[in-house]
Design a protein around this motif. Structure first.
Motif, short mmCIF file in Angstrom:
data_model
loop_
_atom_site.label_atom_id
_atom_site.label_comp_id
_atom_site.label_asym_id
_atom_site.label_seq_id
_atom_site.Cartn_x
_atom_site.Cartn_y
_atom_site.Cartn_z
N PHE A 50 0.11 -14.07 6.44
CA PHE A 50 0.52 -13.45 5.17
C PHE A 50 -0.49 -12.39 4.76
CE2 PHE A 50 2.35 -14.58 0.77
CZ PHE A 50 3.59 -14.12 1.13
N GLU A 51 -1.75 -12.72 4.94
CA GLU A 51 -2.79 -11.76 4.55
C GLU A 51 -2.78 -10.55 5.46
OE1 GLU A 51 -6.63 -12.21 2.86
OE2 GLU A 51 -6.59 -14.31 3.43
N LYS A 52 -2.53 -10.77 6.73
CA LYS A 52 -2.47 -9.65 7.68
C LYS A 52 -1.37 -8.69 7.25
CE LYS A 52 -3.49 -9.57 12.56
NZ LYS A 52 -3.33 -10.31 13.81
N LEU A 53 -0.30 -9.28 6.76
CA LEU A 53 0.83 -8.45 6.32
C LEU A 53 0.47 -7.68 5.07
CD1 LEU A 53 3.92 -7.93 6.76
CD2 LEU A 53 4.32 -9.86 5.27
N LEU A 54 -0.33 -8.26 4.17
CA LEU A 54 -0.45 -7.70 2.84
C LEU A 54 -1.84 -7.19 2.48
CD1 LEU A 54 1.54 -10.49 1.01
CD2 LEU A 54 2.38 -8.28 1.70
N THR A 55 -2.87 -7.98 2.72
CA THR A 55 -4.15 -7.72 2.06
C THR A 55 -4.68 -6.32 2.30
OG1 THR A 55 -4.65 -10.05 2.23
CG2 THR A 55 -6.49 -8.61 1.78
N SER A 56 -4.57 -5.81 3.53
CA SER A 56 -5.11 -4.48 3.77
C SER A 56 -4.00 -3.44 3.92
CB SER A 56 -6.00 -4.51 5.01
OG SER A 56 -5.25 -5.01 6.09
N ASN A 57 -2.83 -3.79 3.47
CA ASN A 57 -1.72 -2.84 3.56
C ASN A 57 -1.94 -1.68 2.59
OD1 ASN A 57 0.89 -1.63 2.98
ND2 ASN A 57 1.74 -3.28 4.20
N GLU A 58 -1.94 -0.45 3.09
CA GLU A 58 -2.31 0.69 2.27
C GLU A 58 -1.37 0.89 1.08
OE1 GLU A 58 -2.52 0.65 5.47
OE2 GLU A 58 -4.50 1.40 6.01
N VAL A 59 -0.10 0.64 1.29
CA VAL A 59 0.85 0.83 0.19
C VAL A 59 0.54 -0.15 -0.94
CG1 VAL A 59 3.27 0.85 -0.44
CG2 VAL A 59 2.60 1.56 1.84
N LEU A 60 0.27 -1.39 -0.54
CA LEU A 60 -0.05 -2.41 -1.55
C LEU A 60 -1.33 -2.03 -2.28
CD1 LEU A 60 0.71 -5.46 -2.43
CD2 LEU A 60 -1.28 -6.03 -1.09
N LEU A 61 -2.33 -1.55 -1.54
CA LEU A 61 -3.60 -1.18 -2.18
C LEU A 61 -3.37 -0.07 -3.19
CD1 LEU A 61 -5.97 -1.20 0.91
CD2 LEU A 61 -5.88 -2.85 -0.92
N MET A 62 -2.61 0.93 -2.81
CA MET A 62 -2.40 2.06 -3.71
C MET A 62 -1.63 1.66 -4.96
SD MET A 62 -1.78 5.49 -1.56
CE MET A 62 -0.91 4.92 -0.14
N ARG A 63 -0.69 0.77 -4.79
CA ARG A 63 0.13 0.40 -5.94
C ARG A 63 -0.57 -0.59 -6.87
NH1 ARG A 63 5.51 0.65 -6.39
NH2 ARG A 63 5.04 0.09 -8.53
N THR A 64 -1.53 -1.35 -6.35
CA THR A 64 -2.07 -2.43 -7.18
C THR A 64 -3.50 -2.22 -7.64
OG1 THR A 64 -2.69 -3.62 -5.19
CG2 THR A 64 -0.59 -4.21 -6.17
N GLN A 65 -4.31 -1.49 -6.89
CA GLN A 65 -5.70 -1.37 -7.31
C GLN A 65 -5.80 -0.48 -8.54
OE1 GLN A 65 -7.87 -0.38 -3.71
NE2 GLN A 65 -8.52 -2.52 -3.58
N ARG A 66 -6.64 -0.90 -9.48
CA ARG A 66 -6.86 -0.17 -10.74
C ARG A 66 -5.58 -0.06 -11.57
NH1 ARG A 66 -11.83 0.51 -12.28
NH2 ARG A 66 -13.05 -0.23 -10.54
#
Lengths: 388, 333
Positions: free
Chosen positions: A205-221
């Motif tokens: 699950f983490e491989k799918l999500l944790t470092s996913n660039e789209v997720l990072l851009m949408r959620t960080q800050r």
């Protein structure tokens, strides 16, 4: 009705093109029938273009009179209704109510029952956090994939719940002074199997999500909840811990047998949506640690206190507050017993998702509508508990 | 760390593995092709309640339910409705005439099963209850609810065998208890007529219809000299019946402790006995524990003043409650 935050927050509306068109704010009602509101929650948003400048939560669409119903019923009668508060986590709801009653009456819970309760509520935490991450990603637009992976794993836990308690979601499993049915050796073996498998699923699950660039851009800050506000608004659970508040009722109260287990409380730094996502992953890993210890140490013995009567159960006059660390935060039941002692004179629920929801506006102001949806997803609400 | 987009690619590898695996890997093949395939539900699984009867040939007479109404009272959403069966004379028949469960209201919480002292109501695990209608179709009546003990053993073998063993043990215990009580009056000649009234009982397994049983009971009461001198049966006032407490009734020897009798007949049998015995005779004699005691214990508690609530006898209905009030008033309490 809604005050646009022009003056107070120093916000000026975006000017229209070359000053030819007068700019106006727009009120949009999101929900109650909207797939991203996790049930039937409604938000009155005031928008300037796509920017949220005011947001008013409207609750009560799913109000079912839970507290008043409980005050008209014998003590045991409310137990199945607590399943329907946070319908994802009926096991922890049961425990919180049973704990409050046990506090009032001074019933001693047998050791095995306490271990079974820990196993059940940590499994509940696993399934709740997995599903929340799935739903959050669904809100981001990842249609189905993470959510269905989450549901696949959740189903294994629900199968165990059905085998033990008789029902997948409305477990109605705990009783005052213990649990209703003993966990057999087969059930414990299934639980062990789930626990050994789960880290592998989490890795995937983490491989799918944790470092996913789209997720990072949408959620960080995005959707930052400052530590001070989290404390002042009495936010609890993973949300508070993501904002850096080190507070966990399991550690603070040591209720049940939690004092015997070795586990840590993960604490976030920024308090944005990404932190709230990652805190949940880390918490699941800690839950697995607790589960391994509990399944290793579970003693034999009675699973319910023998002196507790099922019918004509009476409580001496007094009041008490029992609280536990539910997956969503601090879940508490405040009970008052009068002279008759047959029914609660007052029955109050302190639901975590309702209290956590109160900071929604603070987190959303100045962001886009698409961010509101993901922030709401990261709060982790269940409307059965918010509206009661 | 790597290049931008590495996380995306890694994620896609995961989805690809899951996609391919969903055809070959048993771990990932989770879909069940319902209705062609069905999941075996676990034994504890529960849906809606049903009523257990013991003999296939005679479901109505061998059903375990005695219409004590505990489940009706305890049901949190109040979805059970029970009317006790009565014969033409209004005598309770110890079984329900109407037993309705509204399964659109039932929330499958199993509390009725837990509180039932007779193991009469159990949870089914039949999950296919679709109906075309929304109203009457979803109310289950007595014939729909009655299911055999065999069926119960089939769906829940572990639980049912435990229940069967418990019921068998109870029955043997009861038979053992009844045996000395029945042989006692035969062995020892009655020293006084007054105590003879207390001892002549009709055994539970005597081949009488309820009507015959009632007649015989009345006959035995009136045929005894001491009782015959008292007020006519049936309309005796409670105040007259409440004789001053002149002695303890022998423990376990209560001729009125027979749920098949009518209330007047039971009171006749307990006439001239201490107040606690009279109170006990007014109960329904099912020992259902609906009040929190057995019949004896509830009567003793009322007589001793430790229980003030006279409305706790559920199977006795208004009849018992009114009689208890009358008896208490007659005793000046």
């Amino acid at each position: 009705m809604i005050q646009p935050l022009t003056e107070e927050k120093g916000y000026t509306l975006t000017p229209g093109s070359e000053g030819l068109i007068e700019t106006q704010t727009l009120e949009v009602s999101i929900g109650p029938q909207h797939p991203s509101t996790h049930g039937v929650f409604r938000m009155d948003c005031t928008l300037d273009g796509e920017t949220v400048i005011a947001l008013k939560p409207v609750m009560g669409y799913l109000h079912r009179n839970h507290e008043q119903l409980a005050e008209r019923m014998v003590w045991l009668g409310s137990m199945p209704y607590t399943d329907r508060l946070d319908y994802f986590n009926s096991m922890t709801n049961n425990w919180a109510y049973a704990l409050a009653v046990e506090k009032l009456t001074g019933i001693k819970v047998p050791e095995r029952a306490d271990y079974i309760r820990v196993i059940m509520s940590e499994l509940t935490r696993l399934l709740n956090h997995t599903c929340v991450i799935g739903f959050m990603l669904q809100d981001l637009g990842a249609w189905g994939t993470p959510l269905l992976y989450a549901f696949r794993e959740r189903e294994r836990i629900l199968d165990l719940f059905e085998a033990v308690s008789g029902s997948r979601m409305m477990c109605n499993y705990m009783r005052f002074g213990g649990v209703r049915v003993n966990m057999t050796e087969d059930d414990l073996a299934v639980a062990k199997d789930i626990v050994t498998r789960y880290p592998r699923f989490l890795d995937e699950f983490e491989k799918l999500l944790t470092s996913n660039e789209v997720l990072l851009m949408r959620t960080q800050r995005v959707g930052i909840l400052p530590k001070e506000l989290a404390i002042n608004a009495s936010i609890t659970g993973p949300m508070a811990r993501a904002s850096g508040v080190e507070y966990d009722v399991r550690k603070v109260d040591n209720y049940g047998v939690y004092g015997r287990f070795d586990f840590r409380i993960p604490v976030g730094d920024v308090g944005d949506v990404y932190d709230r996502y990652y805190i949940r992953v880390l918490e699941m890993r800690e839950s697995i640690k607790i589960l391994q210890q509990a399944l290793r140490d579970i003693p034999q013995g009675p699973y319910i206190a023998p002196e507790v009567k099922l019918r004509n159960f009476k409580i001496p006059p007094g009041d008490g507050y029992g609280r536990i660390e539910a997956p969503k935060g601090e879940l508490g039941f405040y009970l008052v017993a009068d002279e008759t002692g047959k029914q609660p004179y007052r029955y109050h629920v302190r639901p975590p998702s309702f209290v956590n929801l109160t900071t929604l506006e603070d987190m959303c102001l100045g962001l886009k509508v698409a961010d509101v949806v993901i922030i709401l997803g990261s709060i982790d609400i269940v409307l059965g508990e918010v509206d009661r | 760390m790597g290049f931008i987009g590495k996380g995306l690619l890694e994620g896609m590898v995961v989805t690809a593995r899951n996609f391919v695996g969903s055809y070959f890997d048993k771990e990932r093949m989770v879909t069940v092709q319902y209705p062609e395939e069905r999941v075996q539900v676990p034994e504890n699984s529960r849906t809606f309640p049903f009523l257990v009867f013991d003999d296939d040939k005679n479901p109505v007479d061998t059903m375990r339910c005695v219409a004590c109404k505990i489940c009706e009272v305890e049901c949190p959403p109040q979805c059970i409705y029970i009317v006790m069966d009565r014969d033409e004379k209004g005598k309770p028949q110890q079984r329900p005439k109407v037993f309705d469960i509204d399964i659109s209201v039932c929330m499958q919480c199993q509390i009725c099963v837990e509180v039932c002292p007779f193991d009469a109501i159990k949870m089914d695990n039949d999950y296919e209850k679709s109906q075309y209608g929304r109203f009457n179709e979803l109310v289950e009546h007595l014939p729909d609810l009655l299911k055999s003990n065999e069926y119960y053993n089939k769906i829940k073998p572990r639980e049912a065998s435990g229940v069967d063993a418990k019921l068998k043990a109870d029955k043997e215990k009861k038979a053992k208890k009844a045996a000395p009580a029945a042989s006692k009056p035969a062995a020892a000649p009655a020293p006084k007529p007054a105590s003879a009234t207390a001892r002549i009982t009709i055994p539970d397994d005597a081949p009488f219809t309820p009507e015959q049983r009632e007649w015989l009971g009345k006959f035995l009461v009136t045929a005894t000299p001491a009782a015959g001198a008292a007020a006519p049966a049936g309309e005796a006032s409670a105040a007259q019946l409440a004789a001053p407490a002149t002695g303890e009734a022998p423990a376990g020897n209560w001729p009125w402790h027979d749920p098949g009798m009518g209330i007047q007949q039971r009171l006749e049998l307990a006439k001239n006995k201490p107040l606690a015995d009279l109170l006990m005779a007014a109960m329904a004699q099912t020992d259902c524990h609906a009040c929190g005691y057995d019949c004896r214990g509830y009567a003793d508690a009322i007589a001793a003043g430790s229980e003030a609530d006279l409305s706790l006898c559920l199977p006795g209905e208004a009849e018992t409650e009114n009689m208890l009030k009358k008896l208490m008033e007659g005793a000046g309490k």
